[in-house]
Design an enzyme around this catalytic site. Structure first.
Site, PDB file in Angstrom:
ATOM      1  N   HIS A  27       2.030  -7.556   9.342  1.00  0.00           N
ATOM      2  CA  HIS A  27       0.632  -7.809   8.718  1.00  0.00           C
ATOM      3  C   HIS A  27      -0.039  -8.699   9.584  1.00  0.00           C
ATOM      4  O   HIS A  27      -1.262  -8.559   9.949  1.00  0.00           O
ATOM      5  CB  HIS A  27       0.613  -7.845   7.477  1.00  0.00           C
ATOM      6  CG  HIS A  27       1.114  -6.991   6.362  1.00  0.00           C
ATOM      7  ND1 HIS A  27       2.245  -7.374   5.578  1.00  0.00           N
ATOM      8  CD2 HIS A  27       0.685  -5.661   6.055  1.00  0.00           C
ATOM      9  CE1 HIS A  27       2.627  -6.153   4.963  1.00  0.00           C
ATOM     10  NE2 HIS A  27       1.728  -5.111   5.273  1.00  0.00           N
ATOM     11  N   LYS A  51       3.485   0.837  -9.641  1.00  0.00           N
ATOM     12  CA  LYS A  51       4.286   0.477  -8.552  1.00  0.00           C
ATOM     13  C   LYS A  51       5.016  -0.911  -8.959  1.00  0.00           C
ATOM     14  O   LYS A  51       4.107  -2.035  -9.249  1.00  0.00           O
ATOM     15  CB  LYS A  51       3.562   0.182  -7.322  1.00  0.00           C
ATOM     16  CG  LYS A  51       4.483   0.411  -6.030  1.00  0.00           C
ATOM     17  CD  LYS A  51       3.588   0.779  -4.746  1.00  0.00           C
ATOM     18  CE  LYS A  51       4.140   0.561  -3.621  1.00  0.00           C
ATOM     19  NZ  LYS A  51       3.396   0.633  -2.471  1.00  0.00           N
ATOM     20  N   ARG A 104       2.453   1.511  12.840  1.00  0.00           N
ATOM     21  CA  ARG A 104       3.614   1.089  13.394  1.00  0.00           C
ATOM     22  C   ARG A 104       4.301   2.433  14.103  1.00  0.00           C
ATOM     23  O   ARG A 104       3.762   3.046  15.234  1.00  0.00           O
ATOM     24  CB  ARG A 104       4.652   0.500  12.433  1.00  0.00           C
ATOM     25  CG  ARG A 104       4.292  -0.697  11.779  1.00  0.00           C
ATOM     26  CD  ARG A 104       4.677  -1.166  10.541  1.00  0.00           C
ATOM     27  NE  ARG A 104       4.750  -0.053   9.813  1.00  0.00           N
ATOM     28  CZ  ARG A 104       5.288   0.041   8.362  1.00  0.00           C
ATOM     29  NH1 ARG A 104       5.981  -1.373   7.964  1.00  0.00           N
ATOM     30  NH2 ARG A 104       5.468   1.091   7.442  1.00  0.00           N
ATOM     31  N   SER A 142       7.427  -4.552   4.202  1.00  0.00           N
ATOM     32  CA  SER A 142       7.963  -5.378   3.121  1.00  0.00           C
ATOM     33  C   SER A 142       8.712  -4.580   2.594  1.00  0.00           C
ATOM     34  O   SER A 142       9.532  -5.619   1.972  1.00  0.00           O
ATOM     35  CB  SER A 142       6.657  -5.315   2.271  1.00  0.00           C
ATOM     36  OG  SER A 142       5.512  -5.743   2.933  1.00  0.00           O
TER      37      SER A 142
HETATM   38  O1  PNS Z   1       0.108  -1.182   2.027  1.00  0.00           O
HETATM   39  P1  PNS Z   1      -0.051   0.165   1.305  1.00  0.00           P
HETATM   40  O2  PNS Z   1       0.669   0.492  -0.012  1.00  0.00           O
HETATM   41  O3  PNS Z   1       0.209   1.202   2.492  1.00  0.00           O
HETATM   42  O4  PNS Z   1      -1.629   0.419   1.029  1.00  0.00           O
HETATM   43  C1  PNS Z   1      -2.284   1.527   0.534  1.00  0.00           C
HETATM   44  C2  PNS Z   1      -3.788   1.413   0.017  1.00  0.00           C
HETATM   45  C3  PNS Z   1      -3.910   0.120  -0.828  1.00  0.00           C
HETATM   46  C4  PNS Z   1      -4.634   1.251   1.117  1.00  0.00           C
HETATM   47  C5  PNS Z   1      -4.028   2.665  -0.683  1.00  0.00           C
HETATM   48  O5  PNS Z   1      -3.074   3.050  -1.599  1.00  0.00           O
HETATM   49  C6  PNS Z   1      -5.386   2.605  -1.266  1.00  0.00           C
HETATM   50  O6  PNS Z   1      -6.484   2.641  -0.730  1.00  0.00           O
HETATM   51  N1  PNS Z   1      -5.434   2.637  -2.699  1.00  0.00           N
HETATM   52  C7  PNS Z   1      -6.787   2.579  -3.368  1.00  0.00           C
HETATM   53  C8  PNS Z   1      -7.097   3.839  -4.018  1.00  0.00           C
HETATM   54  C9  PNS Z   1      -7.908   4.856  -3.153  1.00  0.00           C
HETATM   55  O7  PNS Z   1      -8.857   4.298  -2.544  1.00  0.00           O
HETATM   56  N2  PNS Z   1      -7.355   6.023  -2.951  1.00  0.00           N
HETATM   57  C10 PNS Z   1      -7.901   6.993  -2.221  1.00  0.00           C
HETATM   58  C11 PNS Z   1      -7.974   6.865  -0.750  1.00  0.00           C
HETATM   59  S1  PNS Z   1      -6.387   7.888  -0.347  1.00  0.00           S
END
Ligand code: PNS
Length: 178
Positions: A27, A51, A104, A142
């Protein structure tokens, strides 16, 4: 003679959202690269009650702030926050029209493509920009860091110092964030 392109006066703000449970050098490498492209980056930790996390959202925010200090970048250019609900709504509340995501391996691509397209459907004016993780941290996630640390692996060079200390403390006490 080529014409000069007028510089935009409004700051380019990107939101770098994620779970960050915990932040890793994967990150921080994205953040460092992102600062070359954007004036400000808002690192936004998702509140996700479904989660199970090792670190609470508050702990994750503190670890990200410590990582930013460790990075030695101008702290005025990085804000750390949390959000729930739609990411695109959050982007609008902080005046950002860029979603920054790290890529990645190829395995990330499918999921990222779906998210980027969904976010574009929801808010066409918000663009998702992908930055490749530094090749030294290409395999770092992570989840893998947590798993290896729990099983006694030395993964501490893959995370900021504050996270290494936080992981050791969590593993000693056996507590989780939620
Ligand atoms: O680090 P991650 O877990 O891959 O991050 C995922 C994240 C937080 C970017 C994604 O889950 C997110 O944007 N969640 C908010 C809900 C949302 O906007 N969902 C619609 C778009 S797919």
């Amino acid at each position: 003679m080529s014409e000069s392109i007028p510089a935009s006066t409004s700051p380019r703000i990107a939101v770098y959202a994620g779970s960050f449970d915990p932040i890793t050098h994967g990150h921080t490498s994205i953040l460092r690269s992102g600062l070359k492209a954007f004036d400000k980056i808002v690192v936004a930790v998702l509140y996700n009650e479904r989660k199970k996390a090792l670190f609470s959202v508050e702990e994750r925010i503190e670890l990200i702030k410590a990582a930013v200090v460790e990075m030695g970048e101008d702290p005025a250019r990085i804000t750390v926050d949390s959000f729930n609900g739609l990411l695109v709504d959050y982007c609008e509340t902080v005046g950002a029209n860029i979603i920054l995501r790290g890529l990645r391996a190829v395995a990330d691509f499918e999921y990222e493509l779906q998210m980027a397209n969904m976010n574009r459907h929801l808010r066409p004016h918000i663009e998702t920009v992908f930055i490749m993780a530094d090749d030294a941290y290409f395999y770092v996630s992570s989840n893998l860091v947590k798993e290896a640390a729990k099983l006694g692996g030395d993964v501490y060079a893959l995370v900021p110092e504050a996270v290494a200390a936080g992981l050791k403390a969590k593993l000693l006490t056996g507590t989780s964030g939620q």
